[in-house]
Design a protein around this motif. Structure first.
Motif, PDB file in Angstrom:
ATOM      1  N   VAL A 111      52.086  18.627  38.431  1.00 22.30           N
ATOM      2  CA  VAL A 111      52.424  20.203  38.131  1.00 22.30           C
ATOM      3  C   VAL A 111      51.789  20.247  36.655  1.00 22.30           C
ATOM      4  O   VAL A 111      51.067  21.446  36.203  1.00 22.30           O
ATOM      5  N   LEU A 112      51.925  19.518  35.636  1.00 22.68           N
ATOM      6  CA  LEU A 112      51.401  19.597  34.529  1.00 22.68           C
ATOM      7  C   LEU A 112      50.002  19.551  34.159  1.00 22.68           C
ATOM      8  O   LEU A 112      49.367  20.245  33.488  1.00 22.68           O
ATOM      9  N   ILE A 113      49.098  18.833  35.224  1.00 30.47           N
ATOM     10  CA  ILE A 113      47.670  18.688  35.235  1.00 30.47           C
ATOM     11  C   ILE A 113      47.425  20.257  35.613  1.00 30.47           C
ATOM     12  O   ILE A 113      46.488  20.717  35.126  1.00 30.47           O
ATOM     13  N   TYR A 114      48.049  21.017  36.796  1.00 26.37           N
ATOM     14  CA  TYR A 114      47.637  21.970  37.161  1.00 26.37           C
ATOM     15  C   TYR A 114      47.868  23.229  36.028  1.00 26.37           C
ATOM     16  O   TYR A 114      47.087  24.164  35.778  1.00 26.37           O
ATOM     17  N   PHE A 115      48.910  23.032  35.493  1.00 16.02           N
ATOM     18  CA  PHE A 115      49.442  23.782  34.387  1.00 16.02           C
ATOM     19  C   PHE A 115      48.164  23.935  33.312  1.00 16.02           C
ATOM     20  O   PHE A 115      47.828  24.778  32.585  1.00 16.02           O
ATOM     21  N   ALA A 116      47.782  22.601  32.793  1.00 15.78           N
ATOM     22  CA  ALA A 116      46.923  22.414  31.629  1.00 15.78           C
ATOM     23  C   ALA A 116      45.481  23.172  32.090  1.00 15.78           C
ATOM     24  O   ALA A 116      44.809  23.894  31.170  1.00 15.78           O
ATOM     25  N   LEU A 117      45.142  22.853  33.556  1.00 19.14           N
ATOM     26  CA  LEU A 117      43.760  23.464  33.933  1.00 19.14           C
ATOM     27  C   LEU A 117      43.753  24.936  34.083  1.00 19.14           C
ATOM     28  O   LEU A 117      42.796  25.604  33.565  1.00 19.14           O
ATOM     29  N   PHE A 118      44.562  25.327  34.780  1.00 23.91           N
ATOM     30  CA  PHE A 118      44.817  26.964  35.076  1.00 23.91           C
ATOM     31  C   PHE A 118      45.741  27.657  34.268  1.00 23.91           C
ATOM     32  O   PHE A 118      45.525  28.924  34.336  1.00 23.91           O
ATOM     33  N   GLY A 119      46.472  27.202  33.610  1.00 21.57           N
ATOM     34  CA  GLY A 119      47.391  27.749  32.650  1.00 21.57           C
ATOM     35  C   GLY A 119      46.919  28.086  31.423  1.00 21.57           C
ATOM     36  O   GLY A 119      47.426  28.750  30.361  1.00 21.57           O
ATOM     37  N   VAL A 120      46.097  26.774  30.810  1.00 21.03           N
ATOM     38  CA  VAL A 120      45.805  26.771  29.344  1.00 21.03           C
ATOM     39  C   VAL A 120      44.390  26.766  29.138  1.00 21.03           C
ATOM     40  O   VAL A 120      43.738  27.535  28.707  1.00 21.03           O
ATOM     41  N   LEU A 121      43.448  25.897  30.013  1.00 21.70           N
ATOM     42  CA  LEU A 121      42.147  25.674  29.759  1.00 21.70           C
ATOM     43  C   LEU A 121      41.417  26.944  30.093  1.00 21.70           C
ATOM     44  O   LEU A 121      40.558  27.438  29.692  1.00 21.70           O
ATOM     45  N   LEU A 122      41.563  27.377  31.510  1.00 18.82           N
ATOM     46  CA  LEU A 122      40.794  28.507  32.169  1.00 18.82           C
ATOM     47  C   LEU A 122      41.064  29.845  31.226  1.00 18.82           C
ATOM     48  O   LEU A 122      40.067  30.436  30.848  1.00 18.82           O
ATOM     49  N   PRO A 123      42.392  30.377  30.848  1.00 16.54           N
ATOM     50  CA  PRO A 123      42.581  31.365  30.164  1.00 16.54           C
ATOM     51  C   PRO A 123      41.781  31.247  28.718  1.00 16.54           C
ATOM     52  O   PRO A 123      41.152  32.017  28.209  1.00 16.54           O
ATOM     53  N   TYR A 124      41.821  29.921  28.130  1.00 17.91           N
ATOM     54  CA  TYR A 124      41.187  29.809  26.812  1.00 17.91           C
ATOM     55  C   TYR A 124      39.721  29.985  26.792  1.00 17.91           C
ATOM     56  O   TYR A 124      39.199  30.714  25.986  1.00 17.91           O
ATOM     57  N   LEU A 125      39.163  29.391  28.011  1.00 19.61           N
ATOM     58  CA  LEU A 125      37.539  29.464  28.055  1.00 19.61           C
ATOM     59  C   LEU A 125      37.418  31.110  28.194  1.00 19.61           C
ATOM     60  O   LEU A 125      36.535  31.412  27.867  1.00 19.61           O
ATOM     61  N   VAL A 126      37.916  31.742  29.095  1.00 17.33           N
ATOM     62  CA  VAL A 126      37.819  33.155  29.484  1.00 17.33           C
ATOM     63  C   VAL A 126      37.934  33.973  28.330  1.00 17.33           C
ATOM     64  O   VAL A 126      37.004  34.902  27.868  1.00 17.33           O
ATOM     65  N   GLY A 127      38.961  33.736  27.413  1.00 20.68           N
ATOM     66  CA  GLY A 127      39.282  34.594  26.395  1.00 20.68           C
ATOM     67  C   GLY A 127      38.307  34.052  25.263  1.00 20.68           C
ATOM     68  O   GLY A 127      38.027  35.340  24.581  1.00 20.68           O
ATOM     69  N   SER A 128      37.971  33.046  25.032  1.00 16.24           N
ATOM     70  CA  SER A 128      36.912  32.744  23.903  1.00 16.24           C
ATOM     71  C   SER A 128      35.622  33.379  24.308  1.00 16.24           C
ATOM     72  O   SER A 128      34.920  33.781  23.366  1.00 16.24           O
ATOM     73  N   TRP A 129      35.126  33.426  25.519  1.00 14.57           N
ATOM     74  CA  TRP A 129      34.066  34.039  26.008  1.00 14.57           C
ATOM     75  C   TRP A 129      34.136  35.474  25.611  1.00 14.57           C
ATOM     76  O   TRP A 129      33.151  36.212  25.201  1.00 14.57           O
ATOM     77  N   TRP A 130      35.114  35.962  26.167  1.00 13.11           N
ATOM     78  CA  TRP A 130      35.337  37.665  25.932  1.00 13.11           C
ATOM     79  C   TRP A 130      35.359  38.066  24.646  1.00 13.11           C
ATOM     80  O   TRP A 130      34.729  38.897  24.113  1.00 13.11           O
ATOM     81  N   TYR A 131      36.206  37.301  23.591  1.00  5.44           N
ATOM     82  CA  TYR A 131      36.353  37.846  22.282  1.00  5.44           C
ATOM     83  C   TYR A 131      35.062  37.394  21.390  1.00  5.44           C
ATOM     84  O   TYR A 131      34.676  38.015  20.555  1.00  5.44           O
ATOM     85  N   THR A 171      32.075  37.577  22.764  1.00  3.86           N
ATOM     86  CA  THR A 171      31.203  39.007  23.133  1.00  3.86           C
ATOM     87  C   THR A 171      31.568  40.087  22.177  1.00  3.86           C
ATOM     88  O   THR A 171      30.758  40.958  21.633  1.00  3.86           O
ATOM     89  N   LEU A 172      32.894  40.241  21.893  1.00  5.32           N
ATOM     90  CA  LEU A 172      33.322  41.397  21.408  1.00  5.32           C
ATOM     91  C   LEU A 172      32.895  41.180  19.540  1.00  5.32           C
ATOM     92  O   LEU A 172      32.599  42.235  18.917  1.00  5.32           O
ATOM     93  N   ARG A 173      32.706  40.076  19.212  1.00  6.42           N
ATOM     94  CA  ARG A 173      32.632  39.765  17.907  1.00  6.42           C
ATOM     95  C   ARG A 173      31.119  40.105  17.321  1.00  6.42           C
ATOM     96  O   ARG A 173      30.646  39.964  16.280  1.00  6.42           O
ATOM     97  N   ARG A 174      30.164  39.883  18.474  1.00 12.28           N
ATOM     98  CA  ARG A 174      28.691  40.023  18.393  1.00 12.28           C
ATOM     99  C   ARG A 174      28.315  41.401  18.864  1.00 12.28           C
ATOM    100  O   ARG A 174      28.679  41.877  20.001  1.00 12.28           O
ATOM    101  N   SER A 175      27.027  41.738  18.207  1.00 12.53           N
ATOM    102  CA  SER A 175      26.613  43.083  18.723  1.00 12.53           C
ATOM    103  C   SER A 175      25.287  42.465  19.754  1.00 12.53           C
ATOM    104  O   SER A 175      25.303  41.431  19.956  1.00 12.53           O
ATOM    105  N   LYS A 176      24.782  43.368  20.346  1.00 13.20           N
ATOM    106  CA  LYS A 176      23.789  43.221  21.399  1.00 13.20           C
ATOM    107  C   LYS A 176      22.549  42.415  20.779  1.00 13.20           C
ATOM    108  O   LYS A 176      21.990  41.405  21.556  1.00 13.20           O
ATOM    109  N   GLU A 177      22.458  42.465  19.473  1.00  9.96           N
ATOM    110  CA  GLU A 177      21.276  41.638  18.977  1.00  9.96           C
ATOM    111  C   GLU A 177      21.846  40.499  18.447  1.00  9.96           C
ATOM    112  O   GLU A 177      20.982  39.616  17.656  1.00  9.96           O
TER     113      GLU A 177
END
Length: 700
Positions: free
Chosen positions: A207-227, A229-235
């Motif tokens: 359960v702890l491994i599943y929580f780390a993968l899907f509850g922590v790591l995946l949201p962190y990666l998606v959030g890092s990618w999303w924010y 892209t927001l921090r930088r312009s198209k150039e």
């Protein structure tokens, strides 16, 4: 009805789970690595062939390699991808080699050991024999077969159910509907994990491994990618930097102003954090202020900037552009670090200038790019692009002239005169002179031969039609000898066949036209279709990053100082630029096309066409071109007049016209059965459709 949970004790399910989970991570990362490696196809090309090295070349080479590693793939990411594909391959092996358990369907005929065609009498007889044999009161377990009383009892129950399924109406209906004599059964959920993993208190770790993968790591990666892209312009620059550049924009800004504006980038705040902002600043400023290359206006701007990262960035930029020796290893490294950052920021400033559609700021941005790549101050001589050329050599060439000498003008002089100007005491040695000349003869100078407007498939341009600006030019390096003359066929742009939709839409490159047949149709060379041809990487001994040159073509209105047609950027061409040795120019005619909508009213429109190279100083072209837009009704009348204006040569009108020296057309003789079908066709073609041609090179 109940639900049973079964673990993968036999190991036939968990490889599917591991394969799926690994592929979710591995495949996207692999795609991103492949895509990043293909971003710049010219990155694999060689530079202009030269052995020239300046005193700070080791520092530049080190930074260039560092930038490649930063822009390229990280080693740990490549290792992760390799490990992911290895795990996926091993899982596929297990899936293929592991036998899955076979679930036998409950069949009463098989249990009783009779054929499905057995009669009711045969069924009863067989059941009676088996019930006597396996009755709990009479049967005895066989020790040699490891049988137990429970096994015999289960066997007896199965025999009874099978008999009832074939004779009892209710049990038979249960078997037909649900496949089981007892009616609807519960369902089983298989968990793709061996039971040993979750047994003995190990479940909490799963359960702890599943929580780390899907509850922590995946949201962190998606959030890092999303924010991210927001921090930088198209150039690709920070949004905060883009905001600063927007505030620095002015309608009358020049190259020096652009350089000053670029120093406001937030990236420099990150580069010179804390004490780094003031470290060595006074030393840099003293050397920059003492330099003759920096105009007084720019010195004043530097003094007006408040102390901090921006002031240091601006001082280092002027030290870089002026090629000023700072006498400190740390400062020298910082000097070469700021140029690629400023060049990246200049892309954002270019987008801002283009949004305003003013000519001066847009040109200033392109010229600033040239200066940053070649490390030449604004308004300084283009001759500094040549190796070994310093201020003394440049003064020897230009003398007291206020007009700078371009590389092309210098190389167009006879060799004896060039040598007399730059070879001597305090100037160049004979070996340096030879190296400079060999270097200059490889620079990709695009000489425009002709520019005109056309509408594909039409002879006239009417209002609001889709116009193509066709620019014909050749790469003629400065000092080139035995340059072949331009032939008329090279300057034509022949329309593709009407049924070749891919060629019309530009989805494929057409073969080179070598002439026309007697009907005016194009004759193509027999070689295969050409691929994209990239010029060599920009020769920039001081710029700490590889850069593939780009050519920008756009139209401006000189009276209003506005951009009429936004830039079209070309990074590749349709014909080879150099021979296989990489040094000898082919002088092949290149074709660049840009499409835009014609003005909504008929008339003559005069534009200034700019062809700007972003990597070399003085390699630009500026020329007037005129777009003639005919009224739609007038264009139709002219087309009709053109079709009937030339009588056939064997008619009376044709004979009289020929006697007067006027043109006639040959009579087309067709077979009788073809004449009905083709009587309405017209094979005459005139693919050079414009009266707005502008030539800059002579024809044969």
């Amino acid at each position: 009805m109940s639900t049973d949970y079964a673990y993968d004790e036999e190991g036939h399910l968990w490889p599917f789970f591991v394969f799926t989970l690994t592929s979710i991570v591995t495949v996207p990362i692999t795609y991103s690595l492949i895509k990043s490696s293909r971003n710049d196809p010219a990155a694999a090309l060689k530079r202009i062939q030269t052995n020239y090295k300046h005193d700070q070349s080791p520092v530049v080479d080190t930074l260039r390699r560092s930038e490649k590693r930063k822009d390229g793939s990280k080693p740990w990411l490549i290792a992760l991808v390799i490990a992911g594909w290895a795990v996926m391959g091993y899982m596929i092996y297990l899936i293929k080699t592991t036998d899955a358990p076979v679930q036998n369907l409950w069949n009463p005929y098989d249990i009783l050991g009779i054929a499905e065609s057995a009669t009711e009498k045969q069924i009863k007889k067989t059941y009676k024999m088996l019930s006597l044999k396996f009755h709990p009161d009479k049967a005895r377990p066989d020790a040699s077969k490891n049988e137990t009383i429970d096994d015999l009892n289960r066997r007896y129950v199965e025999i009874s159910k099978a008999y009832q399924a074939l004779t009892d109406e209710e049990v038979r209906n249960n078997f037909i509907q649900f496949g089981n004599p007892d009616g609807k059964q519960g369902f089983s959920i298989n968990i793709a994990l061996p039971k040993a993993i979750v047994s003995d208190g190990n479940g909490k770790y799963i359960v702890l491994i599943y929580f780390a993968l899907f509850g922590v790591l995946l949201p962190y990666l998606v959030g890092s990618w999303w924010y991210g892209t927001l921090r930088r312009s198209k150039e690709g620059v920070l949004m905060e930097s883009a905001n600063h550049l927007f505030k620095e924009y002015q309608d009358n800004i020049d190259e020096g102003g652009v350089v000053a504006a670029l120093s406001s980038g937030q990236e420099f705040e990150d580069l010179f954090k804390g004490d780094k902002a003031d470290a060595g600043l006074s030393k840099i400023e003293s050397k920059v202020m003492a330099s003759d290359e920096l105009p007084p206006k720019e010195k004043k701007k530097l003094e007006d900037v408040e102390s901090g990262p921006r002031r240091k960035a601006l001082a280092l930029l002027w030290a870089y552009l002026g090629r000023i020796e700072l006498g400190d290893a740390t400062l020298e490294k910082a000097k070469f670090q700021v140029a690629p950052i400023a060049h990246a920021l200049n892309k954002s400033f270019n987008a801002i200038a283009l949004a305003y559609m003013n000519t001066a700021p847009l040109l200033a941005s392109y010229f600033a790019s040239q200066r940053l790549i070649q490390a030449i101050p604004p308004k300084a001589s283009p001759l500094y692009q040549l190796p070994h050329f310093n201020s003394a050599v440049v003064r020897a060439v230009e003398g007291d002239s206020r007009v700078h000498t371009t590389v092309q003008a210098f190389m167009d002089q006879p060799d004896a005169k060039r040598r007399s100007l730059v070879v001597g005491k305090g100037l160049l040695t004979d070996a340096q002179y030879k190296e400079t000349i060999a270097y200059a003869k490889q620079l990709p100078y695009l000489r425009v031969a002709k520019a005109f407007f056309k509408v594909t498939g039409e002879k006239f341009i009417i209002p609001s039609s889709l116009v193509t600006l066709v620019v014909k030019g050749r790469f003629v390096p400065p000092g080139s000898e035995k340059v072949p003359d331009v032939t008329p066929i090279d300057l034509e742009d022949i329309d593709p066949a009407e049924d070749d939709l891919d060629a019309i839409l530009g989805r494929k490159k057409t073969k080179k036209v070598v002439g026309k047949d007697e009907k005016g149709k194009p004759i193509y060379e027999e070689s295969a279709e050409s691929e994209d041809v990239y010029p060599p990487l920009a020769s920039s001994p001081y710029f700490a990053r590889d850069h593939s040159p780009r050519w920008h073509v756009f139209l401006t209105d000189s009276k209003q100082g506005r951009v009429a047609v936004p830039p079209f950027t070309f990074v590749s061409f349709d014909r080879p630029i150099y021979e296989s040795d990489g040094k000898t120019p082919t002088f092949a005619m290149q074709t660049m096309k840009a499409q835009f909508q014609a003005p909504p009213q008929a008339g003559h429109y005069t534009f200034v066409m700019h062809v700007v190279c972003d990597s070399y100083v003085g390699f630009d072209t500026k020329m007037e071109v005129t777009l003639v837009v005919e009224d739609a009704s007038r264009a139709a009348e002219m087309k009709v007049e053109e079709e009937i204006s030339e009588p056939e040569e064997d008619s009376i009108a044709g004979i009289m016209s020929a006697a007067k020296g006027a043109p006639t057309k040959q009579r087309v003789v067709r077979d009788e059965e073809d004449s009905d079908e083709e009587s309405g066709t017209d094979d005459d073609e005139d693919d050079d459709t414009s009266d707005t041609n502008t030539d800059t090179e002579p024809e044969n």
